[in-house]
Design an enzyme around this catalytic site. Sequence first.
Site, PDB file in Angstrom:
ATOM      1  N   ASN A 283     134.188  29.923  30.105  1.00 42.26           N
ATOM      2  CA  ASN A 283     135.472  30.321  30.390  1.00 42.26           C
ATOM      3  C   ASN A 283     134.903  31.555  31.420  1.00 42.26           C
ATOM      4  O   ASN A 283     135.924  32.026  32.058  1.00 42.26           O
ATOM      5  CB  ASN A 283     135.651  31.180  28.987  1.00 42.26           C
ATOM      6  CG  ASN A 283     136.684  32.160  29.160  1.00 42.26           C
ATOM      7  OD1 ASN A 283     137.877  31.732  29.473  1.00 42.26           O
ATOM      8  ND2 ASN A 283     136.310  33.270  28.973  1.00 42.26           N
TER       9      ASN A 283
ATOM     10  N   TYR B 145     139.856  30.787  45.275  1.00 41.96           N
ATOM     11  CA  TYR B 145     139.996  30.685  43.525  1.00 41.96           C
ATOM     12  C   TYR B 145     140.645  29.175  43.318  1.00 41.96           C
ATOM     13  O   TYR B 145     140.071  28.364  42.530  1.00 41.96           O
ATOM     14  CB  TYR B 145     140.891  31.751  43.169  1.00 41.96           C
ATOM     15  CG  TYR B 145     141.067  31.672  41.876  1.00 41.96           C
ATOM     16  CD1 TYR B 145     140.070  32.258  40.952  1.00 41.96           C
ATOM     17  CD2 TYR B 145     142.364  31.485  41.149  1.00 41.96           C
ATOM     18  CE1 TYR B 145     140.169  32.418  39.504  1.00 41.96           C
ATOM     19  CE2 TYR B 145     142.542  31.543  39.766  1.00 41.96           C
ATOM     20  CZ  TYR B 145     141.249  31.969  38.929  1.00 41.96           C
ATOM     21  OH  TYR B 145     141.560  31.872  37.645  1.00 41.96           O
TER      22      TYR B 145
HETATM   23  N1  LIG Z   1     143.868  36.381  33.269  1.00 35.74           N
HETATM   24  C1  LIG Z   1     144.716  35.415  33.850  1.00 35.74           C
HETATM   25  O1  LIG Z   1     146.009  35.574  34.719  1.00 35.74           O
HETATM   26  C2  LIG Z   1     143.877  34.023  34.014  1.00 35.74           C
HETATM   27  C3  LIG Z   1     144.982  32.996  34.590  1.00 35.74           C
HETATM   28  C4  LIG Z   1     144.463  31.721  34.705  1.00 35.74           C
HETATM   29  C5  LIG Z   1     143.009  31.476  34.578  1.00 35.74           C
HETATM   30  N2  LIG Z   1     142.143  32.428  34.163  1.00 35.74           N
HETATM   31  C6  LIG Z   1     140.725  32.151  33.821  1.00 35.74           C
HETATM   32  O2  LIG Z   1     140.579  32.582  32.432  1.00 35.74           O
HETATM   33  C7  LIG Z   1     139.130  32.631  32.306  1.00 35.74           C
HETATM   34  C8  LIG Z   1     138.915  34.226  31.486  1.00 35.74           C
HETATM   35  O3  LIG Z   1     139.529  35.199  32.199  1.00 35.74           O
HETATM   36  P1  LIG Z   1     140.241  36.255  31.558  1.00 35.74           P
HETATM   37  O4  LIG Z   1     141.642  36.322  32.020  1.00 35.74           O
HETATM   38  O5  LIG Z   1     139.735  36.522  30.193  1.00 35.74           O
HETATM   39  O6  LIG Z   1     139.494  37.576  32.416  1.00 35.74           O
HETATM   40  P2  LIG Z   1     138.393  38.597  32.203  1.00 35.74           P
HETATM   41  O7  LIG Z   1     137.854  39.425  33.361  1.00 35.74           O
HETATM   42  O8  LIG Z   1     138.928  39.566  30.979  1.00 35.74           O
HETATM   43  O9  LIG Z   1     137.148  37.886  31.498  1.00 35.74           O
HETATM   44  C9  LIG Z   1     136.343  37.233  32.444  1.00 35.74           C
HETATM   45  C10 LIG Z   1     134.810  37.453  31.886  1.00 35.74           C
HETATM   46  O10 LIG Z   1     133.750  36.761  32.767  1.00 35.74           O
HETATM   47  C11 LIG Z   1     132.960  37.499  32.978  1.00 35.74           C
HETATM   48  N3  LIG Z   1     132.143  37.062  34.003  1.00 35.74           N
HETATM   49  C12 LIG Z   1     132.545  36.859  35.357  1.00 35.74           C
HETATM   50  N4  LIG Z   1     131.684  36.299  36.195  1.00 35.74           N
HETATM   51  C13 LIG Z   1     130.503  36.353  35.334  1.00 35.74           C
HETATM   52  C14 LIG Z   1     129.314  35.582  35.641  1.00 35.74           C
HETATM   53  N5  LIG Z   1     128.694  35.523  36.771  1.00 35.74           N
HETATM   54  N6  LIG Z   1     128.266  35.652  34.707  1.00 35.74           N
HETATM   55  C15 LIG Z   1     128.745  35.862  33.564  1.00 35.74           C
HETATM   56  N7  LIG Z   1     129.885  36.378  33.019  1.00 35.74           N
HETATM   57  C16 LIG Z   1     130.878  36.453  33.956  1.00 35.74           C
HETATM   58  C17 LIG Z   1     133.549  38.908  33.331  1.00 35.74           C
HETATM   59  O11 LIG Z   1     132.540  39.909  33.066  1.00 35.74           O
HETATM   60  C18 LIG Z   1     134.651  38.987  32.281  1.00 35.74           C
HETATM   61  O12 LIG Z   1     134.154  39.568  31.009  1.00 35.74           O
HETATM   62  C19 LIG Z   1     138.657  32.814  33.746  1.00 35.74           C
HETATM   63  O13 LIG Z   1     137.909  31.584  34.115  1.00 35.74           O
HETATM   64  C20 LIG Z   1     139.641  33.164  34.795  1.00 35.74           C
HETATM   65  O14 LIG Z   1     139.590  32.547  35.855  1.00 35.74           O
HETATM   66  C21 LIG Z   1     142.761  33.627  33.904  1.00 35.74           C
END
Ligand SMILES: NC(=O)c1ccc[n+]([C@@H]2O[C@H](COP(=O)([O-])OP(=O)(O)OC[C@H]3O[C@@H](n4cnc5c(N)ncnc54)[C@H](O)[C@@H]3O)[C@@H](O)[C@H]2O)c1
Length: 252
Positions: free
Chosen positions: A88, A153
């Site tokens: 994730n 992205y």
């Molecule tokens: N929030 C949105 O609108 C949205 C929409 C579509 C998809 N997503 C996807 O959902 C997933 C979760 O995102 P979220 O919204 O909870 O965001 P978030 O930023 O709250 O959580 C993402 C987490 O990933 C961790 N992370 C990033 N790079 C890393 C690495 N190299 N190693 C270990 N950890 C790492 C970050 O520290 C963070 O805690 C992501 O893959 C994101 O692309 C988010």
Amino acid sequence: MGTAFEGTRVIVTGAAGGVGRAVVRGLLSEGARVCATDITPSVASLATGYSASEIVTIEADVTKAADVERIYALAGESFGGVDGLVSNAGYIISKPAHDTSEEEWDSVLTANAKSFFLMAKRALPEMLARGSGSIVATGSISSVLGLPAQAAYCASKGALLQLVRQMAIDYAGHGIRINAVGPGSIDTPFLQRYLDGLADPAAGMAEIKAAHPMGRWAQPEEVADAILFLLGGKASFITGQMLMVDGGYSAR
Ligand SMILES: NC(=O)c1ccc[n+]([C@@H]2O[C@H](COP(=O)([O-])OP(=O)(O)OC[C@H]3O[C@@H](n4cnc5c(N)ncnc54)[C@H](O)[C@@H]3O)[C@@H](O)[C@H]2O)c1
């Protein structure tokens, strides 16, 4: 408290973020044993109030094979192996192609696509030997749609979806299912950072909500519920799919 994941050993990456925390909470409430990992030290706070037989946490960078190895070593020492993976972790740099540097391209592709490859690759030998396993990756509407100013992205989340489909084929005959969720916008720090980067965050917020036919964005628990569905036994004949969790965004 339910028992849908009683005794199931699951690794969750990006566990300190909005969706990751909701996935970890959901899994623990259904009896799973969780190895929660994130690059952010605050991942440790997830273990507060739980025993080490329920959850272990580890700070690690999932873009690095050596760190991935440390995660699986901890899961092995703590629980004796892994039945499920929720890949994730991810992040966004929001720019059109002509403004995206080589370094920015590499960092987004690595964080969103290579991390999934490394995490799944390390889980598969054990799942193959056992003849069972379930993997869910967090994709995005950006896996299937071209969205403005998301060059790297969209490419990274599209690559993730294709790897889901490809691996699902290779391992379907071995009892291993591999799926993804495709969220629209979710109320997490990720979205807040994106809004903060806009010239007019309030206008951006209204625009994003209006782009979703349901007129709002998701709460992290709504995405976590879809992840848990795909990870668990209720999705036993589903593999190679991306379940859109987008309030109708991609149905237009
Ligand atoms: N929030 C949105 O609108 C949205 C929409 C579509 C998809 N997503 C996807 O959902 C997933 C979760 O995102 P979220 O919204 O909870 O965001 P978030 O930023 O709250 O959580 C993402 C987490 O990933 C961790 N992370 C990033 N790079 C890393 C690495 N190299 N190693 C270990 N950890 C790492 C970050 O520290 C963070 O805690 C992501 O893959 C994101 O692309 C988010």
